[in-house]
Structures are given as structure tokens and as C-alpha cells.
Design an enzyme around this catalytic site. Structure first.
Site, PDB file in Angstrom:
ATOM      1  N   LYS A  52      52.252 -60.332  41.361  1.00 35.99           N
ATOM      2  CA  LYS A  52      52.832 -60.810  40.085  1.00 35.99           C
ATOM      3  C   LYS A  52      54.280 -61.123  39.890  1.00 35.99           C
ATOM      4  O   LYS A  52      54.971 -62.066  39.562  1.00 35.99           O
ATOM      5  CB  LYS A  52      52.020 -60.030  39.051  1.00 35.99           C
ATOM      6  CG  LYS A  52      50.618 -60.273  38.813  1.00 35.99           C
ATOM      7  CD  LYS A  52      50.099 -59.344  37.778  1.00 35.99           C
ATOM      8  CE  LYS A  52      48.611 -59.364  38.234  1.00 35.99           C
ATOM      9  NZ  LYS A  52      47.702 -58.248  37.317  1.00 35.99           N
ATOM     10  N   GLN A  96      48.583 -52.841  34.398  1.00 34.90           N
ATOM     11  CA  GLN A  96      47.663 -52.922  35.422  1.00 34.90           C
ATOM     12  C   GLN A  96      46.569 -52.088  35.100  1.00 34.90           C
ATOM     13  O   GLN A  96      46.606 -50.879  35.167  1.00 34.90           O
ATOM     14  CB  GLN A  96      48.475 -52.906  36.809  1.00 34.90           C
ATOM     15  CG  GLN A  96      47.637 -53.103  38.054  1.00 34.90           C
ATOM     16  CD  GLN A  96      47.204 -54.649  38.035  1.00 34.90           C
ATOM     17  OE1 GLN A  96      47.988 -55.642  37.599  1.00 34.90           O
ATOM     18  NE2 GLN A  96      45.733 -54.994  38.368  1.00 34.90           N
ATOM     19  N   ASP A 119      48.055 -60.810  29.198  1.00 35.61           N
ATOM     20  CA  ASP A 119      46.760 -60.897  29.778  1.00 35.61           C
ATOM     21  C   ASP A 119      45.629 -61.184  29.138  1.00 35.61           C
ATOM     22  O   ASP A 119      44.624 -61.320  29.597  1.00 35.61           O
ATOM     23  CB  ASP A 119      46.586 -59.278  30.444  1.00 35.61           C
ATOM     24  CG  ASP A 119      47.003 -58.975  31.882  1.00 35.61           C
ATOM     25  OD1 ASP A 119      46.911 -60.047  32.732  1.00 35.61           O
ATOM     26  OD2 ASP A 119      47.277 -57.942  32.098  1.00 35.61           O
TER      27      ASP A 119
END
Ligand code: NAP
Length: 293
Positions: A52, A96, A119
């Protein structure tokens, strides 16, 4: 059989995103900025976060990674999130997953400001998504929608079977495919670990989306000819044959299922790359204040 080629499509999107990021730089006077928080040293998480960050650099975003050992307390992590929430130089914040057992993923995703939740896991974004209002879409389902659109795959009126009902993939995916939108307008069936005889449903699928985390779970006898298959699974196994020391497998037995499919995503080279595009597009949209002006 034709491949839904995540490598090709994601590169195309990245070029567009890079152009828009440069434009955004002129409008807002800085690069779009994504912050990631990584707790611990899980092998998969390390790889995904590194990817990412690398992709952010490639499209001209700023990226910042905060790393913590697993001994960080939930309160400390929530405090860090609060700090980043009010930092006006940050457009997107991701934490994460998975997190260590003593930290609640639900508390973390609710603490992230929904205006920086690139997200798309915050209940505000999920609720707005369900009502077809502007929102950050969960990155993986968003990437899948972009892939379906890019290949012009007709979804209206089709039977879409989603296997898996996680908060981050299966559940939002099923909502998106049922929405009155394009892609969407499917009749959706959701299967999970308590569904008896899953094959009964998968055999009727025009579009089959699988996100359960079980290598080769979907076999050739479970699908009909001409099905469109989206394989979200990322099952890592150690391997002495690859440079990285592991090999990725999907949830679909690609070798035997692909000959029956009209379209299918490979693993790797499919959905994983599109997830990053979903994340980049959300971050760009946040920087440009497109969702929450
Ligand atoms: P998850 O949280 O791991 O949950 C698994 C889901 O699959 C649950 O809904 C579970 O049902 C269901 N399930 C498990 N075993 C099953 C079985 N035998 N039959 C039917 N359903 C079953 O899900 P996730 O986080 O979405 O991850 C799924 C897979 O996708 C993993 O391999 C993950 O690494 C991968 N993934 C890939 C990407 C990408 O970018 N490509 C992104 C996210 C995840 P219950 O709800 O009943 O327990």
C-alpha cells in the site's frame, strides 16, 4: 475463459490516479496523504502494508507508516488515532487487520473519523453505502466493482452468490451487488459457514464471489458453465520455489474451474491489486473532499 486481469486494470487506474493526484496537488497545495498503522509483525500484514505504501508513492501520494509492537494497549492505539483524526494534513487513515486479541477491531474502526476512513469500515460509511449515499466504499468490494465495470460485465438481473460474510468483504459486497446501481441490481444470495449444501447455491450463480480463506474450496462441480468468478481468497503457503518464500492460493480451484468460467480473476494478479486501487481512489476522493465536502 477470459481473465479479469487485475494487473492490467490496476496499472490503468494507477495512471489515472497519478494524473488526478497531480491536479489535486495544485488545488490543495500538498500531496494526498495516507497514514497506515501496523501493530505487530504478521507476515501477510507486513506485505500488504508495504505494498500500500509503495503504491502511494507510485501515484504521487504521501504515505506515513506508524509501527507498534503487540504490547501497545488499546487505549494507546485509540489515542494515536484521535491525534491523526485531527491532523489536517492527513486525508486517509487505515489500521491494518488483524489486530492482537486485546485490541478490539470494532472499537478501532469506530474511532477512525469516518471522514478519513478510506478502508470504508466505519459504521457511518457502511450505513451510507447501504442507502446509496456518497461514502467511502470498503476497498476490496470497491476494487471488485471497478473491475466489473472496466470489463463491461453485465450484472443487472443476474444471480450473484457471495460466499463469506465478513465485515470487510462478503457482507458489504452482497449489499453493493443488490443495490439499485451499476454494477448492482443483482439478486443476491449470501452463503457462510452455517449454510448447508453450498453447492446448491453456487451451481445457480451467474456471478460467484468467494471470500472465505480456504484454498481451492470452490471446485469445478460447484459451478455452471459461463459463470463469472471473483476469487478474493488469499491463502499463503510457504514455498521453497518462490523468492518471497511463500505462494498465494485463492479460494477457487483455478485450474479446474477456469475452463467452465466466462470470466475469472487469477490469484495472485486479480482482486488483491484492485483492493489497492479502491484504497487509492478513496484517499484521493478524501483529499479532494468529494465524499464529505
Ligand atoms: P474472514 O473474516 O476470514 O471470514 C471468513 C468468512 O468465510 C466468514 O463469513 C465465514 O463464515 C466464511 N466461511 C469460512 N469457512 C467457510 C466454509 N467452509 N463454508 C462457507 N463459508 C465459510 O473473511 P475475510 O476477511 O473476508 O477473508 C476471506 C479471504 O479473503 C481470506 O483469504 C483473506 O485473506 C482474503 N482477503 C483478500 C483481500 C484481497 O484484497 N484480495 C482482502 C480481504 C481479504 P462465518 O461468518 O459463518 O464464520
Amino acid at each position: 475463459m477470459q481473465l479479469l486481469d487485475g494487473k492490467f486494470v490496476s496499472e490503468k487506474f494507477k495512471q489515472q490516479i497519478a494524473v488526478e493526484a497531480a491536479e489535486a496537488f495544485h488545488e490543495i497545495g500538498r500531496k494526498p496523504h495516507l497514514v497506515a498503522i501496523l501493530v505487530g509483525h504478521d507476515g501477510g500484514s507486513e506485505t500488504y502494508v508495504a505494498s500500500k505504501m509503495k503504491n502511494c508513492e507510485e501515484v504521487g501520494f504521501k504515505s506515513t507508516l506508524y509501527r507498534y509492537e503487540t504490547i501497545i494497549t488499546e487505549a494507546e492505539l485509540l489515542k494515536k488515532i484521535e491525534e491523526i483524526n485531527v491532523d489536517t494534513t492527513v486525508d486517509g487513515l487505515i489500521v491494518q487487520l488483524p489486530l492482537p486479541g486485546h485490541i478490539s477491531a470494532d472499537k478501532v474502526s469506530e474511532k477512525i473519523s469516518h471522514e478519513k476512513d478510506v478502508d470504508g469500515f466505519h459504521p457511518v460509511n457502511l450505513g451510507r453505502m447501504q442507502r446509496n449515499l456518497p461514502s467511502f466504499l470498503p476497498a476490496t468490494p470497491y476494487g471488485i466493482l471497478l473491475m466489473l465495470s472496466e470489463y463491461g460485465i453485465e450484472t443487472a438481473g443476474k444471480h450473484c452468490v457471495v460466499v463469506g460474510r465478513s465485515n470487510i468483504v462478503g457482507s458489504p459486497m452482497s449489499i453493493l451487488m443488490a443495490r439499485n446501481a451499476n454494477p448492482g441490481n443483482c439478486t443476491v444470495t449470501v452463503c457462510h459457514s452455517r449454510t448447508p449444501d453450498i453447492k446448491k447455491f453456487t451451481l445457480d450463480a451467474d456471478i460467484l464471489i468467494v471470500a472465505i480463506g480456504k484454498k481451492n474450496f470452490i471446485t469445478a462441480d460447484m459451478v455452471k458453465d459461463g459463470v463469472v468468478i471473483i476469487d478474493v481468497g488469499m491463502n499463503r503457503e510457504t514455498s521453497t520455489k518462490t523468492k518471497s518464500g511463500y505462494k498465494l492460493y485463492g479460494d477457487v480451484d483455478f485450474e479446474n474451474v477456469a475452463p467452465k468460467a466466462l470470466w475469472i480473476t487469477p490469484v495472485p494478479g486479480g482482486v488483491g491489486l484492485m483492493t489497492i486501487i479502491g484504497l487509492l481512489k478513496n484517499t484521493l476522493g478524501s483529499a479532494k473532499k468529494e465524499i464529505y465536502p
